[in-house]
Design a protein around this motif. Structure first.
Motif, PDB file in Angstrom:
ATOM      1  N   ILE A 107      62.343 -15.243  97.090  1.00 54.05           N
ATOM      2  CA  ILE A 107      60.928 -15.224  96.705  1.00 54.05           C
ATOM      3  C   ILE A 107      60.516 -13.835  96.227  1.00 54.05           C
ATOM      4  CG2 ILE A 107      58.577 -15.384  97.644  1.00 54.05           C
ATOM      5  CD1 ILE A 107      59.654 -17.713  99.410  1.00 54.05           C
ATOM      6  N   GLY A 108      61.029 -12.792  96.872  1.00 53.01           N
ATOM      7  CA  GLY A 108      60.656 -11.439  96.492  1.00 53.01           C
ATOM      8  C   GLY A 108      61.133 -11.027  95.121  1.00 53.01           C
ATOM      9  N   TYR A 109      62.125 -11.735  94.569  1.00 56.72           N
ATOM     10  CA  TYR A 109      62.666 -11.401  93.258  1.00 56.72           C
ATOM     11  C   TYR A 109      62.224 -12.365  92.165  1.00 56.72           C
ATOM     12  CZ  TYR A 109      65.649  -8.001  95.572  1.00 56.72           C
ATOM     13  OH  TYR A 109      66.110  -6.930  96.297  1.00 56.72           O
ATOM     14  N   LEU A 110      61.341 -13.286  92.488  1.00 57.43           N
ATOM     15  CA  LEU A 110      60.804 -14.192  91.480  1.00 57.43           C
ATOM     16  C   LEU A 110      59.506 -13.604  90.928  1.00 57.43           C
ATOM     17  CD1 LEU A 110      61.389 -17.629  93.262  1.00 57.43           C
ATOM     18  CD2 LEU A 110      62.704 -16.652  91.382  1.00 57.43           C
ATOM     19  N   GLY A 111      59.485 -13.288  89.663  1.00 58.18           N
ATOM     20  CA  GLY A 111      58.313 -12.661  89.067  1.00 58.18           C
ATOM     21  C   GLY A 111      58.400 -11.151  89.100  1.00 58.18           C
ATOM     22  N   ARG A 112      57.304 -10.494  88.746  1.00 59.41           N
ATOM     23  CA  ARG A 112      57.264  -9.040  88.634  1.00 59.41           C
ATOM     24  C   ARG A 112      57.024  -8.385  90.001  1.00 59.41           C
ATOM     25  NH1 ARG A 112      52.575  -8.056  84.455  1.00 59.41           N
ATOM     26  NH2 ARG A 112      51.535  -9.308  86.087  1.00 59.41           N
ATOM     27  N   PRO A 113      57.583  -7.181  90.195  1.00 58.57           N
ATOM     28  CA  PRO A 113      57.362  -6.497  91.474  1.00 58.57           C
ATOM     29  C   PRO A 113      55.884  -6.293  91.793  1.00 58.57           C
ATOM     30  CG  PRO A 113      59.134  -5.433  90.269  1.00 58.57           C
ATOM     31  CD  PRO A 113      58.539  -6.458  89.342  1.00 58.57           C
ATOM     32  N   GLU A 114      55.069  -6.017  90.772  1.00 60.10           N
ATOM     33  CA  GLU A 114      53.645  -5.784  91.034  1.00 60.10           C
ATOM     34  C   GLU A 114      52.903  -7.048  91.457  1.00 60.10           C
ATOM     35  OE1 GLU A 114      54.212  -5.680  86.466  1.00 60.10           O
ATOM     36  OE2 GLU A 114      55.320  -5.119  88.277  1.00 60.10           O
ATOM     37  N   ASP A 115      53.528  -8.211  91.243  1.00 57.55           N
ATOM     38  CA  ASP A 115      52.907  -9.476  91.658  1.00 57.55           C
ATOM     39  C   ASP A 115      53.417  -9.965  93.011  1.00 57.55           C
ATOM     40  OD1 ASP A 115      51.498  -9.580  89.274  1.00 57.55           O
ATOM     41  OD2 ASP A 115      53.067 -10.697  88.231  1.00 57.55           O
ATOM     42  N   ARG A 116      54.139  -9.117  93.705  1.00 60.00           N
ATOM     43  CA  ARG A 116      54.837  -9.566  94.913  1.00 60.00           C
ATOM     44  C   ARG A 116      53.886 -10.024  96.019  1.00 60.00           C
ATOM     45  NH1 ARG A 116      59.245  -5.672  95.144  1.00 60.00           N
ATOM     46  NH2 ARG A 116      60.353  -7.074  93.750  1.00 60.00           N
ATOM     47  N   ALA A 117      52.765  -9.310  96.184  1.00 60.50           N
ATOM     48  CA  ALA A 117      51.807  -9.722  97.219  1.00 60.50           C
ATOM     49  C   ALA A 117      51.286 -11.130  96.941  1.00 60.50           C
ATOM     50  CB  ALA A 117      50.649  -8.729  97.296  1.00 60.50           C
ATOM     51  N   MET A 118      50.989 -11.428  95.663  1.00 61.17           N
ATOM     52  CA  MET A 118      50.527 -12.762  95.296  1.00 61.17           C
ATOM     53  C   MET A 118      51.634 -13.805  95.501  1.00 61.17           C
ATOM     54  SD  MET A 118      48.130 -14.729  94.229  1.00 61.17           S
ATOM     55  CE  MET A 118      46.899 -13.608  93.548  1.00 61.17           C
ATOM     56  N   THR A 119      52.870 -13.459  95.148  1.00 65.18           N
ATOM     57  CA  THR A 119      53.992 -14.383  95.316  1.00 65.18           C
ATOM     58  C   THR A 119      54.174 -14.760  96.774  1.00 65.18           C
ATOM     59  OG1 THR A 119      55.114 -13.429  93.387  1.00 65.18           O
ATOM     60  CG2 THR A 119      56.459 -14.710  94.902  1.00 65.18           C
ATOM     61  N   PHE A 120      54.143 -13.758  97.652  1.00 64.77           N
ATOM     62  CA  PHE A 120      54.304 -14.046  99.074  1.00 64.77           C
ATOM     63  C   PHE A 120      53.082 -14.759  99.646  1.00 64.77           C
ATOM     64  CE2 PHE A 120      57.819 -10.920  99.046  1.00 64.77           C
ATOM     65  CZ  PHE A 120      58.757 -11.670  99.745  1.00 64.77           C
ATOM     66  N   SER A 121      51.911 -14.540  99.055  1.00 65.93           N
ATOM     67  CA  SER A 121      50.728 -15.284  99.496  1.00 65.93           C
ATOM     68  C   SER A 121      50.887 -16.766  99.185  1.00 65.93           C
ATOM     69  CB  SER A 121      49.469 -14.729  98.817  1.00 65.93           C
ATOM     70  OG  SER A 121      49.190 -13.425  99.259  1.00 65.93           O
ATOM     71  N   LEU A 122      51.421 -17.089  97.987  1.00 63.20           N
ATOM     72  CA  LEU A 122      51.670 -18.486  97.636  1.00 63.20           C
ATOM     73  C   LEU A 122      52.699 -19.105  98.580  1.00 63.20           C
ATOM     74  CD1 LEU A 122      51.816 -18.233  93.723  1.00 63.20           C
ATOM     75  CD2 LEU A 122      50.050 -19.376  95.083  1.00 63.20           C
ATOM     76  N   ALA A 123      53.766 -18.352  98.862  1.00 60.77           N
ATOM     77  CA  ALA A 123      54.775 -18.862  99.796  1.00 60.77           C
ATOM     78  C   ALA A 123      54.183 -19.071 101.185  1.00 60.77           C
ATOM     79  CB  ALA A 123      55.959 -17.899  99.858  1.00 60.77           C
ATOM     80  N   ALA A 124      53.309 -18.147 101.595  1.00 62.64           N
ATOM     81  CA  ALA A 124      52.684 -18.277 102.914  1.00 62.64           C
ATOM     82  C   ALA A 124      51.771 -19.492 102.982  1.00 62.64           C
ATOM     83  CB  ALA A 124      51.899 -17.006 103.240  1.00 62.64           C
ATOM     84  N   LEU A 125      51.123 -19.844 101.856  1.00 63.48           N
ATOM     85  CA  LEU A 125      50.322 -21.066 101.832  1.00 63.48           C
ATOM     86  C   LEU A 125      51.194 -22.282 102.114  1.00 63.48           C
ATOM     87  CD1 LEU A 125      47.970 -20.441  98.770  1.00 63.48           C
ATOM     88  CD2 LEU A 125      47.277 -20.645 101.159  1.00 63.48           C
ATOM     89  N   GLY A 126      52.414 -22.283 101.556  1.00 68.38           N
ATOM     90  CA  GLY A 126      53.338 -23.379 101.846  1.00 68.38           C
ATOM     91  C   GLY A 126      53.686 -23.450 103.317  1.00 68.38           C
ATOM     92  N   PHE A 127      53.913 -22.288 103.945  1.00 68.40           N
ATOM     93  CA  PHE A 127      54.189 -22.265 105.375  1.00 68.40           C
ATOM     94  C   PHE A 127      52.996 -22.772 106.181  1.00 68.40           C
ATOM     95  CE2 PHE A 127      57.745 -19.378 104.402  1.00 68.40           C
ATOM     96  CZ  PHE A 127      58.694 -19.860 105.297  1.00 68.40           C
ATOM     97  N   SER A 128      51.789 -22.500 105.691  1.00 69.76           N
ATOM     98  CA  SER A 128      50.605 -23.003 106.390  1.00 69.76           C
ATOM     99  C   SER A 128      50.553 -24.527 106.361  1.00 69.76           C
ATOM    100  CB  SER A 128      49.338 -22.429 105.746  1.00 69.76           C
ATOM    101  OG  SER A 128      49.289 -21.031 105.894  1.00 69.76           O
ATOM    102  N   VAL A 129      50.904 -25.103 105.205  1.00 68.33           N
ATOM    103  CA  VAL A 129      50.908 -26.566 105.088  1.00 68.33           C
ATOM    104  C   VAL A 129      51.928 -27.168 106.046  1.00 68.33           C
ATOM    105  CG1 VAL A 129      51.393 -28.508 103.549  1.00 68.33           C
ATOM    106  CG2 VAL A 129      50.064 -26.570 102.717  1.00 68.33           C
ATOM    107  N   SER A 130      53.143 -26.615 106.042  1.00 67.01           N
ATOM    108  CA  SER A 130      54.184 -27.161 106.915  1.00 67.01           C
ATOM    109  C   SER A 130      53.906 -26.856 108.379  1.00 67.01           C
ATOM    110  CB  SER A 130      55.557 -26.601 106.513  1.00 67.01           C
ATOM    111  OG  SER A 130      55.538 -25.193 106.435  1.00 67.01           O
ATOM    112  N   GLY A 131      53.263 -25.707 108.647  1.00 70.98           N
ATOM    113  CA  GLY A 131      52.875 -25.409 110.022  1.00 70.98           C
ATOM    114  C   GLY A 131      51.828 -26.368 110.550  1.00 70.98           C
ATOM    115  N   PHE A 132      51.075 -26.982 109.641  1.00 67.75           N
ATOM    116  CA  PHE A 132      50.101 -28.011 110.026  1.00 67.75           C
ATOM    117  C   PHE A 132      50.761 -29.385 110.140  1.00 67.75           C
ATOM    118  CE2 PHE A 132      47.220 -31.374 108.513  1.00 67.75           C
ATOM    119  CZ  PHE A 132      46.247 -31.330 109.492  1.00 67.75           C
TER     120      PHE A 132
END
Length: 391
Positions: free
Chosen positions: A127-152
């Motif tokens: 996940i950290g290498y998908l997209g631009r380095p400057e977009d990494r916080a947004m990329t991990f935020s999207l991944a974290a949203l997925g974890f929130s769904v599965s955590g529910f």
């Protein structure tokens, strides 16, 4: 220049969304199985210490092997570890379906915990290498949203599945979740980033974990991450026991756990706006302080609706932290050692997840669950004070 080239591989954005989807499936099985294992053990008259031992087994091998797994992923890439991890999660959820006794829960916990560790270290690396380095916080935020769904969905399926289908059939439901990840990864239908160690700067000596732990930027990130993960894990460990003791049904316990995950989804959706107003360490100060207050209140309440409210507040606190932690980890780690750094973080997290359930399980058996919640609140308060000084 090699480092930059590896960090900007041309991979379609849909790869990120599909990777989040299969991660959601594996994490649903992982998160749901933890609830199912706890409630099934309680159903079989296990003590809080026994339940704590089972939860600790989810983390023992990941604690010992995560760094080696991270180094392996730096060398060979992520697809094969993700495949093996998915198979292990599926096999672990099958064991209670085949053997209907407390003994089956021990190897099941080891397989599920170790398998998801393999999958998660590799997936977070990718996940950290998908997209631009400057977009990494947004990329991990999207991944974290997925974890929130599965955590529910995981705890909700566990709670309602147990009440409607029974404990054994619920494990069968979770065994179906890793099938799609196994098929996708086994058939190589998902393009993932290549290994990054080959493009890294040359090493001046042998790689040592101590070098990462002494790194001025990484050390506080590791400590904060371990404390936050321990709080997250303690919530999942303590609520099924506490809920059972005060007479809540499995469905009600699932709703309390699920409200926590709904809150993590909400806060992560707002995180891009919040992160523009707060520095990472200010954000972690708020996260730890909010979690401390929630843990203090839990043993004072017995109604499911009120517990859901406090769980939601806790989810708001803890949910805001992980994307920023992972972004900081990727940005500060030396070239070619991201997988290893994720492994170090995972080992520290799993050390706390191994030790805390055992200690607090023994404490809960001897003194009840209130001291468990309040000791956790004290640790989080200390962490919040430390984070505030960093900020």
């Amino acid at each position: 220049m090699a480092r930059c080239r590896h960090r900007t591989q041309s991979i379609p954005v849909r790869t990120l969304y599909f990777l989040i989807f299969i991660t959601l499936l594996n994490h649903s099985a992982f998160a749901g199985s933890r609830v199912a294992v706890s409630l099934y053990a309680i159903h079989l008259h296990a003590t809080p210490f026994t339940v704590g031992s089972l939860m600790a087994l989810y983390a023992v091998l990941p604690m010992m092997l995560a760094v080696s797994m991270g180094r392996l992923i730096d060398r060979i890439g992520t697809r094969f570890p993700m495949l093996v991890g998915s198979i292990a999660v599926g096999a672990g959820t099958l064991l209670p379906l085949l053997w209907h006794n407390l003994g089956a829960l021990y190897p099941a916990s080891v397989l599920i915990g170790s398998g998801f560790m393999m999958y998660q270290v590799a997936a977070q690396n990718s996940i950290g290498y998908l997209g631009r380095p400057e977009d990494r916080a947004m990329t991990f935020s999207l991944a974290a949203l997925g974890f929130s769904v599965s955590g529910f969905t995981g705890p909700m399926i566990a709670g309602f599945g147990i009440d409607t289908l029974g404990h054994i059939a619920t494990f069968g439901v979770f065994a179906a979740f890793p099938i799609i990840p196994i098929a996708v990864l086994g058939l190589n239908r998902l393009r993932l980033p290549r290994p990054h160690a080959l493009g890294a700067a040359p090493e001046t000596g042998p790689r040592r974990v101590a070098d990462l732990l002494r790194h001025r930027g990484l050390r506080p990130v590791f400590l904060a991450s371990a404390l936050l993960a321990a709080a997250w894990d303690m919530f999942n460990f303590a609520i099924p026991i506490y809920g059972s003791r005060i007479g809540l049904s499995a469905s009600s316990i699932g709703l309390v756990l699920g409200s926590f995950s709904v809150a993590t989804f909400v806060i992560r959706g707002l995180l891009p706006t919040i992160s523009r107003r707060l520095t990472p360490w200010r954000l972690l100060t708020v996260s730890l302080g909010t979690a401390a207050a929630a843990f203090f209140l839990f043993p004072l309440l017995e109604r499911a609706a009120l517990l859901m409210v406090i769980a939601f507040v806790l989810g708001l606190g803890l949910g805001m932290s992980q994307p920023m932690v992972m972004s900081l980890l990727h940005n500060m780690t030396p070239p070619g050692r991201v997988g290893e750094a994720i492994g170090v973080r995972m080992s520290l997290v799993n050390f706390s997840q191994t030790l805390m359930p055992l200690l607090f399980g023994a404490l809960g058996t001897a003194l009840g669950m209130a001291p468990v919640f309040w000791v956790t609140a004290l640790l989080l308060s200390t962490g919040s004070f430390y984070a505030r000084r960093r900020g």
